[in-house]
Write an enzyme that holds these catalytic residues in place. Structure first.
Site, PDB file in Angstrom:
ATOM      1  N   HIS A   1       1.647   4.552  -2.759  1.00 48.05           N
ATOM      2  CA  HIS A   1       1.760   6.008  -2.534  1.00 48.05           C
ATOM      3  C   HIS A   1       3.130   6.517  -2.988  1.00 48.05           C
ATOM      4  CE1 HIS A   1      -1.988   6.774  -0.455  1.00 48.05           C
ATOM      5  NE2 HIS A   1      -1.767   5.852   0.465  1.00 48.05           N
TER       6      HIS A   1
ATOM      7  N   GLU B   1      -4.727   7.653  -3.143  1.00 49.77           N
ATOM      8  CA  GLU B   1      -5.252   6.391  -2.623  1.00 49.77           C
ATOM      9  C   GLU B   1      -5.541   5.412  -3.764  1.00 49.77           C
ATOM     10  OE1 GLU B   1      -5.140   6.102   0.569  1.00 49.77           O
ATOM     11  OE2 GLU B   1      -6.304   4.291   1.007  1.00 49.77           O
TER      12      GLU B   1
ATOM     13  N   HIS C   1       0.840  -1.203   0.000  1.00 51.11           N
ATOM     14  CA  HIS C   1       0.000   0.000   0.000  1.00 51.11           C
ATOM     15  C   HIS C   1       0.882   1.264   0.000  1.00 51.11           C
ATOM     16  CE1 HIS C   1      -3.732   2.243   1.151  1.00 51.11           C
ATOM     17  NE2 HIS C   1      -2.854   3.063   1.692  1.00 51.11           N
ATOM     18  N   GLU C   2       1.835   1.307   0.916  1.00 49.90           N
ATOM     19  CA  GLU C   2       2.688   2.504   1.001  1.00 49.90           C
ATOM     20  C   GLU C   2       3.586   2.638  -0.227  1.00 49.90           C
ATOM     21  OE1 GLU C   2       1.724   4.554   3.034  1.00 49.90           O
ATOM     22  OE2 GLU C   2       0.594   3.207   4.337  1.00 49.90           O
TER      23      GLU C   2
END
Lengths: 489, 489
Positions: free
Chosen positions: A258, A284, A254-255
């Site tokens: 980003h 997101e 997820h990170e």
């Protein structure tokens, strides 16, 4: 020097200082000794004052008036500076200070109330925060919808009404999907213990597999994983849990989503208004498509299963299919951040409707808990057992972040749109993903979205990449197909 | 608000921003990904501009004129702000920018020249740096000695002439002491390999034994060890070398000495002009007395010997006496930072005389190498073999740091004074040191020096602690006694 050049030179230093402020935040969560907290608050405050003074510097108004844009980059830069200047200038300095002080205090009150399951201790503080943010919203809104004024901090150009319609359409199909899934047998869970060093080693391997570039970043541990920084210094964090390595692996992916957005932006935009992700929703969309549509796909989890076997030996899951079901397990729960792909959006929709009503004045803080609990029971079919599983679970409102929640689901919706286009563009993607090779997916996202940074508005960023206006349809189609297949609905 | 209060409020934010700048430096040396270098330069530059603007803000002049001091703390605060404001205001902004740009460039040229042993590649750049810093010195000096103007950045109140007399007296006794030692048999060296994790574990134990407080700091690895930050966030770094664990241990103790000074300052001075070490010389007195007079004493090395045996097993040194001789081994060498207690000051004295002549104009950059090599041969009795062992060994001049070198030996002189007083105050100190307990020594230093921060001028800081004017006598007496005993002279 032309007015435009002067404006950009001034803005460049402001962006450099903002990067420093971000890095201080990173330091605080990863490196700072605990005893430094009060001094750090003063350091943060001093830098925040400098930034506020720069963002409201009246010379910006003069430069904006005189600046001429020769190309689309200049048009976009001027658009972004104008937006930031107008927003900052409309908020009286004493109101900004009051909000900063109150939310800093409210954050501590919330943390204590959450530990003590004491809603009553938090509500008076929350009431103050809501009142101050409403006052601010009314000052910025200039007669238009105050919620939209707050939303614009995270998702410029979005409106509560449009999002409301989109989210209503989501809810209409997500609630029955969830109910259907939960009538089926629940897949097995992980039951063994996974050592930390193995989790961190595989987590780093995953980050690199998704294209994270450590020449321009680093990976550390933090209590709550986050990505921070733009341009040439984009750092991510992760965490470990001996019983739940998925928490570590999917936080990392997820990170990395980003971070890939920030690392992928065209270097010509470095330290300019276009040099970071254009909105929270678009940000997101990158973290979610990395984590879910790619990271939780049947093909990629097949590869991950082998990696986990290599790292941890036999961990009690028999084969790739059982592993895929385990990764995508849907079960009852109260906590948004722990929710699966289907239920996550229901958590967000609940918060969006409630915070919109709080800001409009249709809902009073005193009625908040009842509203939350009623809505939860309606959507999830069972009742909140304690406040830390209900209205005290999230930090956002204590920090005054009204308008932030919807960007989570907006990101999922955007990810759905991007995923549909990606699959059309790369029909054989699963062959690569099954080998742990994400480069065609990440390459497509970089080429069609990430590189442009803040050049276009958030909606235009998505529609430029997909060739269509954003819609909730692709996400719903994807979720219904994936989970119908998986649960044999 | 009174003028004094307004001045202090403004100054507090400036100090908070300066702490941030320091932490950026720490980050760059310990954590920053390599690729971030160009972006970090812009961030540093933006913050430096903010700091320069604040330090020359004309409101400071008005506040200083109107401020009334009610107590000695206010007197000291006003003294320090006046000094900083006068210094900053005398330097034209374009000269300050030119120096920053040139030294940044010169630093890179120096690093390359050092690797290539190419003096000629460095000298034209150094010529520019000398010229710019002379111009700056003349602007600040206002008719007095320009070298003293530069010295004041590191050791306020000191003069080249006084230091020159003190250093001449040092040299008079150090050269014969060195020659006498080097006629004696050289003690044995360490010959085995020491693992990194063991070095770091014992290094941390040493830091804690010297009172370093990790609640308000942390220890990391860096290429060149340093201490950074003030108040509640004072971080140190160390390094390891498989063949030379003393490098790790004594670097750590040295940096703990610096950090103890910062951590020991009265909390009421936090983020004020008195809230950090008063000068480089006084700072170095703390690092040196921790490292040498305490850390390299017979009693403390006895304890350290046992610790090393516990950590590494038999490492080839038979007993405490042989270990003490090994720690305090004096041998020929070219490099200042690797020198022992006796020869270290000879390296510094050489640099001091040469840089003073450069700034006065008595020595031209074109004659620098010859001057260095002649003086080295005269003091050390053998010739420089290559520039990286001679004038290219130190970074300081490339960064324009003229006036910095003498503070190293001044620190040793101050440490000599403090050590003499400490031994009188705590006659049984060796009993504690032999058990690894430094608390009476560090407690005495905290009580008599560290807590006062910038309250008094550097010389007054020392004389307040010792009851006498600083003099080179105690250091020379200490060195002659220690090394005469050790080498049986």
């Amino acid at each position: 020097m032309t007015a435009y050049k002067a404006l950009m030179a001034f803005t460049r230093d402001t962006h450099a200082l903002a990067q420093i402020a971000g890095r201080l935040g990173w330091d605080q969560e990863t490196m700072m000794p605990l005893g430094a907290t009060p001094q750090r608050a003063e350091e943060h405050g001093a830098l925040a004052s400098v930034l506020h003074a720069r963002r409201t510097d009246p010379r910006i108004g003069d430069w904006l008036e005189a600046a001429k844009a020769d190309d689309e980059v200049a048009v976009a830069n001027i658009r972004e500076v104008r937006r930031s200047y107008a927003r900052a200038s409309k908020v009286p300095a004493n109101l900004a200070t009051e909000i900063a002080k109150t939310t800093s205090l409210a954050h501590r009150v919330w943390a204590e109330a959450r530990v003590n399951e004491d809603v009553a201790a938090f509500l008076p503080m929350l009431e103050k925060v809501v009142a101050l943010r409403r006052e601010e919203a009314l000052a910025i809104a200039d007669g238009s919808d105050p919620y939209d004024a707050l939303l614009a901090d995270y998702e410029p150009g979005a409106s509560g009404e449009t999002i409301g319609q989109m989210f209503a359409a989501l809810r209409l199909r997500l609630v029955p999907l969830r109910n259907a899934i939960l009538e089926m047998p629940v897949p097995e869970k992980l039951t063994v213990v996974f050592d930390e060093s193995g989790q961190l080693a595989l987590s780093e391997k995953l980050a690199l597999a998704f294209g994270y570039d450590k020449t321009y970043g680093r990976i550390d541990k933090a209590v709550h994983p986050f990505s921070s920084g733009s341009g040439l210094d984009v750092r991510i964090t992760t965490r470990t849990n001996p019983h739940d390595p998925f928490n570590c692996f999917y936080s990392t992916i997820h990170e990395v989503g980003h971070a890939a957005y920030e690392q992928g932006i065209d270097r010509q935009y470095l330290l300019t208004p276009l040099g970071s992700g254009v909105s929270m929703g678009v940000h997101e969309s990158q973290s979610r498509i990395y984590e879910n549509q790619i990271g939780r796909s049947r093909s990629f989890t097949g590869w991950l299963f082998g990696q986990m076997r290599d790292q941890f030996g036999d961990f009690g899951i028999a084969n790739e299919d059982a592993f895929y079901a385990c990764v995508n397990r849907v079960a009852n729960g109260f906590i948004r951040t722990e929710a699966d792909e289907v239920q996550y959006n229901l958590h967000v929709l609940l918060r969006f409707d409630i915070e919109r009503a709080l800001i409009s004045g249709d809902l009073q803080v005193s009625d908040l808990e009842a509203a939350w609990n009623d809505r939860f029971a309606a959507d999830f079919g069972y009742s909140i057992d304690k406040p830390s599983n209900g209205i005290l679970q999230d930090v956002h409102w204590s920090e005054g972040l009204f308008g932030y929640f919807p960007t989570y689901s907006l990101g999922n919706v955007y990810a759905g749109c991007l995923h549909e286009s990606l699959r059309k563009a790369v029909p054989d993607l699963d062959t690569d993903l099954a080998k742990g090779d994400t480069s065609k997916a990440t390459g497509w996202l970089r080429e069609h979205l990430q590189q442009f940074g803040g050049l276009r508005t958030p909606r235009d960023t998505i529609s430029h990449a997909t060739g269509a206006e954003p819609s909730e349809e692709p996400l719903l189609n994807y979720l219904e197909k994936k989970f119908s297949d998986l649960y044999e609905l």
